[in-house]
Design a protein around this motif. Structure first.
Motif, PDB file in Angstrom:
ATOM      1  N   GLN A 177       0.855  -1.185   0.000  1.00 27.08           N
ATOM      2  CA  GLN A 177       0.000   0.000   0.000  1.00 27.08           C
ATOM      3  C   GLN A 177       0.891   1.236   0.000  1.00 27.08           C
ATOM      4  N   LEU A 178       0.842   2.010  -1.082  1.00 29.81           N
ATOM      5  CA  LEU A 178       1.740   3.142  -1.263  1.00 29.81           C
ATOM      6  C   LEU A 178       1.096   4.440  -0.780  1.00 29.81           C
ATOM      7  N   SER A 179       1.940   5.426  -0.495  1.00 32.09           N
ATOM      8  CA  SER A 179       1.429   6.707   0.007  1.00 32.09           C
ATOM      9  C   SER A 179       0.539   7.410  -1.014  1.00 32.09           C
ATOM     10  N   SER A 180       0.721   7.073  -2.279  1.00 29.38           N
ATOM     11  CA  SER A 180      -0.105   7.663  -3.333  1.00 29.38           C
ATOM     12  C   SER A 180      -1.514   7.081  -3.370  1.00 29.38           C
ATOM     13  N   GLY A 181      -1.714   5.991  -2.653  1.00 30.85           N
ATOM     14  CA  GLY A 181      -2.996   5.302  -2.672  1.00 30.85           C
ATOM     15  C   GLY A 181      -3.013   4.111  -3.607  1.00 30.85           C
ATOM     16  N   ALA A 182      -1.942   3.962  -4.401  1.00 32.12           N
ATOM     17  CA  ALA A 182      -1.839   2.826  -5.316  1.00 32.12           C
ATOM     18  C   ALA A 182      -1.450   1.562  -4.553  1.00 32.12           C
ATOM     19  N   THR A 183      -1.667   0.441  -5.199  1.00 38.80           N
ATOM     20  CA  THR A 183      -1.286  -0.846  -4.626  1.00 38.80           C
ATOM     21  C   THR A 183      -0.215  -1.480  -5.509  1.00 38.80           C
TER      22      THR A 183
END
Length: 206
Positions: A159-165
């Protein structure tokens, strides 16, 4: 007839034992081990192509000197410290330890630490901690497993800070695996040399 696996005692319990009180011995060694890993995680050494921490070196040494049971337990205790919020990981601070940290980019590598210690410790329990080639080969298997878990998590599940997975295969390799291979091989070599050398030093001389 007992096998070598059942009679060999790892280096740390051999050097430091509390007669008749294995529980006290284990608790003390686990606490020392988790502190050792946490301190090593904060040490950054200039290296190419990226600076390296000494975290995996500490885990390799814990596995090789503690054995399978105690080495695995120590790494699990270290992860538990991070899970409850203690700043024991490399990026804490500024990152905040806790449950959410485990689903971030490094989650797969954290799980891989358990396998790295377990595989190295399993080899140590069989006496491979006295042989540089055997210990190094076991450590290499552990490193491959750790890297594979870290890569898979980073590529598809983190789970990335950008909201991407996930970063995807190419970015996960380029950012999370390739830059660290050389440093991890160096740490592996140091650990594989150090533990058999310690056994050699302790061997009675005529």
């Amino acid at each position: 007839m007992q096998s070598r696996a059942s009679t060999h005692t790892a280096l740390a319990p051999t050097l430091w034992s509390f007669a008749g009180n294995r529980v006290v011995q284990d608790v003390v060694l686990v606490l020392i081990g988790t502190a050792f890993i946490a301190i090593a995680a904060k040490i950054k050494v200039p290296f190419f192509p990226v600076p390296m921490t000494l975290q995996t070196l500490a885990i390799l040494l814990i596995g090789a000197t503690y054995g399978f049971r105690l080495g695995t337990l120590t790494v699990l205790a270290y992860l538990a410290e991070g899970l409850v919020g203690l700043p024991v990981f490399t990026n804490t601070p500024p990152a905040v330890a806790g449950a959410l940290y485990f689903i971030g980019p490094t989650g797969g590598f954290l799980l891989g630490f358990v396998f790295l210690a377990a595989i190295t410790g399993y080899a140590a329990d069989r006496g491979w901690d006295r042989s540089i080639p055997r210990l190094a080969s076991a450590m290499l298997v552990g490193e491959i497993v750790m890297m594979a878990l870290g890569f898979a998590w980073l590529a598809w599940f983190a789970q990335l800070s950008s909201g991407a997975t996930g970063l995807g295969i190419d970015k996960a390799l380029a950012g999370g695996v390739t830059p660290f291979i050389l440093g991890d091989l160096l740490k592996l070599a140091l650990a594989a040399l150090a533990v058999p050398a310690a056994w050699q030093f302790l061997r009675p001389r005529d």
